[in-house]
Design a protein around this motif. Structure first.
Motif, PDB file in Angstrom:
ATOM      1  N   SER A 155      -7.496  -8.399  28.061  1.00 28.75           N
ATOM      2  CA  SER A 155      -8.184  -7.689  29.145  1.00 28.75           C
ATOM      3  C   SER A 155      -8.352  -8.557  30.382  1.00 28.75           C
ATOM      4  O   SER A 155      -8.335  -8.058  31.514  1.00 28.75           O
ATOM      5  N   ALA A 156      -8.505  -9.863  30.163  1.00 29.42           N
ATOM      6  CA  ALA A 156      -8.789 -10.773  31.276  1.00 29.42           C
ATOM      7  C   ALA A 156      -7.531 -11.206  32.031  1.00 29.42           C
ATOM      8  O   ALA A 156      -7.570 -11.443  33.244  1.00 29.42           O
ATOM      9  N   VAL A 157      -6.409 -11.317  31.320  1.00 32.08           N
ATOM     10  CA  VAL A 157      -5.164 -11.777  31.943  1.00 32.08           C
ATOM     11  C   VAL A 157      -4.350 -10.567  32.382  1.00 32.08           C
ATOM     12  O   VAL A 157      -4.097  -9.661  31.585  1.00 32.08           O
ATOM     13  N   ARG A 158      -3.930 -10.546  33.640  1.00 27.98           N
ATOM     14  CA  ARG A 158      -3.254  -9.357  34.185  1.00 27.98           C
ATOM     15  C   ARG A 158      -1.796  -9.263  33.774  1.00 27.98           C
ATOM     16  O   ARG A 158      -1.318  -8.207  33.367  1.00 27.98           O
ATOM     17  N   VAL A 159      -1.065 -10.376  33.918  1.00 30.15           N
ATOM     18  CA  VAL A 159       0.373 -10.358  33.598  1.00 30.15           C
ATOM     19  C   VAL A 159       0.753 -11.680  32.954  1.00 30.15           C
ATOM     20  O   VAL A 159      -0.023 -12.645  32.961  1.00 30.15           O
ATOM     21  N   LYS A 163      -0.670 -12.693  28.218  1.00 31.42           N
ATOM     22  CA  LYS A 163      -1.181 -11.322  28.079  1.00 31.42           C
ATOM     23  C   LYS A 163      -0.394 -10.564  27.010  1.00 31.42           C
ATOM     24  O   LYS A 163      -0.978  -9.915  26.134  1.00 31.42           O
ATOM     25  N   THR A 164       0.932 -10.676  27.085  1.00 30.62           N
ATOM     26  CA  THR A 164       1.788  -9.998  26.101  1.00 30.62           C
ATOM     27  C   THR A 164       1.501 -10.504  24.696  1.00 30.62           C
ATOM     28  O   THR A 164       1.389  -9.715  23.739  1.00 30.62           O
ATOM     29  N   GLU A 167      -1.842  -9.152  23.486  1.00 23.97           N
ATOM     30  CA  GLU A 167      -1.752  -7.723  23.165  1.00 23.97           C
ATOM     31  C   GLU A 167      -1.045  -7.494  21.824  1.00 23.97           C
ATOM     32  O   GLU A 167      -1.442  -6.620  21.043  1.00 23.97           O
TER      33      GLU A 167
END
Length: 300
Positions: A155-159, A163-164, A167
């Motif tokens: 949630s905190a890291v955009r890209v 992040k991947t 997730e």
């Protein structure tokens, strides 16, 4: 109990309050899975060697074979971090220049949640290499962080790859078909209450629930029916046994009644089929022979 409800899982996370026998149960589960023909990995995080002591083998960051179908690893968060970063940087010299700097290292070690993310990330990286991974998770408080941190980071890291990566881990942890969240508890007030609260936390934060509870060190009823108990009570009245024998019998009966009370508490919060009782082992030391007794109980 039957292991059928768990045999299809790729990842089984074993949590619980410190001192309830979580590591012993994790090891016994891994033994049961391996004997059922599953290629099994028993994983612990930054351990002081509890599993190594049970199996009489040294266990480090490199996977070690314990017996047929059963291997083990002690995940060191610092090494997991190095492994993950090298997958991105490709060059060990660049990693050493940047991340082995004492100031950067101190910053990384102090970053909240990073150790948990790297540890569970290591599990994720091995998930396709085994039929089942049994994770002896940290005690309840740290265990919650282990479960929650991938969601927080995602949630905190955009890209980007982090992040991947987060997730993907989050998806695995929340997938009920692949992952089973379980807990070990004792038939005592605090551990049982904490187990119920853990399930409430999981429902709220992970939209899931504990899929199995192992009620450890349980004193089963001494008799299978009231007639047998009445006959034994009559024996103690008429035969006048030694004071020690009579006291031992009374103590067992009292303890068994207490344990049934806490079993009913768990049945009130969970389906009875998800609560397994593991009998108290009157062993001087918990060792491989003890694990085999529990494994037989699990597989019966």
């Amino acid at each position: 109990m039957s292991l059928n409800s768990l045999l299809s899982k790729k990842l089984i996370i074993v949590s619980g309050k410190g001192g309830v026998g979580k590591t012993t149960m994790s090891a016994a589960l891994a033994l049961a899975f391996s004997k059922a023909g599953k290629k099994t990995l028993l994983a612990e995080i930054d351990s002081q060697g509890q599993i190594a002591q049970l199996f009489g083998r040294k266990i480090g960051y490199e996977v070690v074979s314990l017996q047929a179908n059963l291997s083990a690893i002690n995940i060191i968060p610092r090494k997991s971090f190095e492994e993950y970063v090298l997958l991105q940087l490709k060059f060990k010299s660049l990693y050493n220049a940047v991340f082995e700097n004492k100031y950067v290292r101190a910053f990384i070690q102090g970053t909240p949640g990073l150790s948990e993310l790297m540890s569970v990330g290591k599990i994720y990286s091995m998930i396709d290499d085994y039929d089942t991974i049994i994770l002896d998770a940290p005690a309840t408080g740290h265990g919650m962080s282990l479960l929650q941190v991938p969601t927080v980071v995602a949630s905190a890291v955009r890209v980007g790859p982090l992040k991947t990566h987060s997730e993907n881990i989050e998806t695995l942890l929340k997938d009920k078909k692949l992952t089973a969240l379980t807990a070990v508890t004792l038939p005592e007030e605090m551990p049982v209450t904490e187990t119920i609260e853990l399930d409430q936390w999981i429902q709220k934060n992970m939209k899931s629930s504990l899929q199995h509870i192992f009620l450890n060190a349980y004193y089963p009823p001494f008799f299978s029916n009231l007639k047998q108990q009445a006959e034994c009570d009559q024996f103690f009245k008429q035969a006048n046994p030694s004071a020690g024998l009579k006291k031992s019998y009374q103590l067992y009966q009292t303890r068994a009644a207490q344990h049934q009370h806490y079993q009913k508490m768990l049945h009130h919060s969970f389906q009875a089929s998800t609560v397994s009782t593991i009998p108290y082992l009157f062993d001087h030391d918990i060792n491989l022979a003890s694990l085999e007794k529990i494994q037989q109980e699990l597989s019966s």
